[in-house]
Design an enzyme around this catalytic site. Structure first.
Site, mmCIF file in Angstrom:
data_model
loop_
_atom_site.group_PDB
_atom_site.id
_atom_site.type_symbol
_atom_site.label_atom_id
_atom_site.label_comp_id
_atom_site.label_asym_id
_atom_site.label_seq_id
_atom_site.Cartn_x
_atom_site.Cartn_y
_atom_site.Cartn_z
ATOM 1 C CG HIS A 58 -31.923 11.234 -5.209
ATOM 2 N ND1 HIS A 58 -31.434 9.958 -5.066
ATOM 3 C CD2 HIS A 58 -32.037 11.740 -3.941
ATOM 4 C CE1 HIS A 58 -31.260 9.713 -3.777
ATOM 5 N NE2 HIS A 58 -31.601 10.775 -3.071
ATOM 6 C CD1 TRP A 91 -47.014 8.025 -26.085
ATOM 7 C CD2 TRP A 91 -47.255 10.022 -25.140
ATOM 8 N NE1 TRP A 91 -48.328 8.341 -26.148
ATOM 9 C CE2 TRP A 91 -48.517 9.575 -25.578
ATOM 10 C CE3 TRP A 91 -47.175 11.281 -24.519
ATOM 11 C CZ2 TRP A 91 -49.685 10.328 -25.397
ATOM 12 C CZ3 TRP A 91 -48.340 12.017 -24.355
ATOM 13 C CH2 TRP A 91 -49.574 11.551 -24.795
ATOM 14 C CG ASN A 92 -42.075 4.949 -22.406
ATOM 15 O OD1 ASN A 92 -42.539 3.870 -22.730
ATOM 16 N ND2 ASN A 92 -40.990 5.455 -22.968
ATOM 17 C CG ASP A 117 -31.148 13.929 -0.389
ATOM 18 O OD1 ASP A 117 -31.935 13.266 -1.080
ATOM 19 O OD2 ASP A 117 -30.296 13.421 0.373
ATOM 20 C CG HIS A 162 -34.915 13.971 2.267
ATOM 21 N ND1 HIS A 162 -35.919 13.046 2.198
ATOM 22 C CD2 HIS A 162 -33.753 13.260 2.337
ATOM 23 C CE1 HIS A 162 -35.397 11.826 2.220
ATOM 24 N NE2 HIS A 162 -34.087 11.935 2.323
ATOM 25 C CG HIS A 193 -35.258 10.799 -2.031
ATOM 26 N ND1 HIS A 193 -34.337 11.663 -1.476
ATOM 27 C CD2 HIS A 193 -36.470 11.398 -1.873
ATOM 28 C CE1 HIS A 193 -34.974 12.717 -0.980
ATOM 29 N NE2 HIS A 193 -36.272 12.571 -1.206
ATOM 30 C CG HIS A 206 -29.908 12.440 5.196
ATOM 31 N ND1 HIS A 206 -28.984 11.458 4.978
ATOM 32 C CD2 HIS A 206 -30.665 12.502 4.073
ATOM 33 C CE1 HIS A 206 -29.169 10.945 3.764
ATOM 34 N NE2 HIS A 206 -30.178 11.552 3.200
HETATM 35 MN MN MN Z 1 -32.172 11.190 -0.929
#
Ligand code: MN
Length: 257
Positions: A73, A61-62, A75, A79, A69, A207
């Site tokens: 991904h 495992w990690n 938004d 954001h 982002h 955005h």
């Molecule tokens: Mn973004």
């Protein structure tokens, strides 16, 4: 009553194909780099905890380190400052994570001009050909940019004046925000706005207006060339990060064959 068994049978037979629209998440996955005076997001990193060794004889495992982002991904409205009172990523209604995909193809235009900006007339033309943008659907802006996705330099396409990647005009962002009931906009680039969007009025119009209208963004999509213009169903699954502004996201499409 809806018949999910029919969908399950179609998935099993291949009559409905599942297409992964997600970029692989690794340390080399391109990320947005802002001018140095601003805070920076992190590259994705894996840190090994154990791998069938003294630290854990039977298990691998990690830990992960990532920005919200980073890579493909989601938004969330919060954001952007225009959406500051709207949903964080954990509060986005799950109903809004599934919707029809509507693909607008500007690959040829972005090929000729990496600063290409989708304009209102492009969207109106699409609507004349395909019908109005569906309520509760995702507009997927196909530019071919994901072909650069394994090369961070080509993906950013920056010179001394900054990055050069396709985006939207302020008028197109306003149209999506105010004149449609779509869930949001999906893109192949590192963000929903153009690389040179800092110089637009307003800066970062997508955005500013789309998130401010309680809509969403999806970035760094791949394989959108495998989607029909209409008829696919898109599933975006961000992590429910409490108070998060976004999240790395697995994005899948269901396509009838
Ligand atoms: Mn973004």
């Amino acid at each position: 009553m809806a018949d999910l068994n029919a969908l399950a049978a179609d998935l099993a037979s291949g009559a409905v194909e599942v297409i992964d629209l997600t970029s692989p998440l690794e340390s080399s996955t391109p990320i947005l780099e802002l001018p140095p005076e601003f805070g920076q997001t992190w590259h994705f990193e894996l840190e090994e905890i154990s791998k069938y060794d003294d630290r854990g004889p039977a298990w691998y495992w990690n830990n992960i380190r990532t920005g919200e982002h980073t890579g493909t991904h989601f938004d969330a409205p919060v954001h952007w400052i225009t959406g500051r009172d709207l949903d964080d990523v954990s509060r986005v209604p799950v109903r809004n994570l599934i919707g029809p995909a509507m693909v607008i193809d500007k690959t040829a235009e972005a090929d000729k001009n990496p600063d290409y900006l989708l304009d209102v007339e492009d969207i109106l033309q699409w609507e004349r050909e395909n019908g109005a943008l569906q309520d509760g659907g995702w507009l997927v802006y196909r530019t071919g940019w994901s072909s650069r996705g394994d090369d961070p330099v080509a993906f950013a396409n920056a010179d001394e004046s900054g990055p050069h990647t396709p985006g939207l005009t302020p008028a197109a962002a306003r149209y999506l925000a105010e004149s449609t009931n779509i869930l949001g906009l999906g893109v192949e680039t590192v963000g929903t706005d153009a690389g040179a969007a800092f110089g637009l009025e307003p800066p970062f119009p997508c955005h500013t207006m789309v998130l401010g209208a309680n809509k969403y963004g999806l970035t760094q999509l791949r394989n959108v060339d495998r989607l029909p213009r209409t008829g696919a169903l898109l599933i975006a699954a961000p992590l429910p990060i409490v108070n998060g502004s976004g999240s790395p996201c697995r994005v899948l499409a269901l396509v009838a064959r």
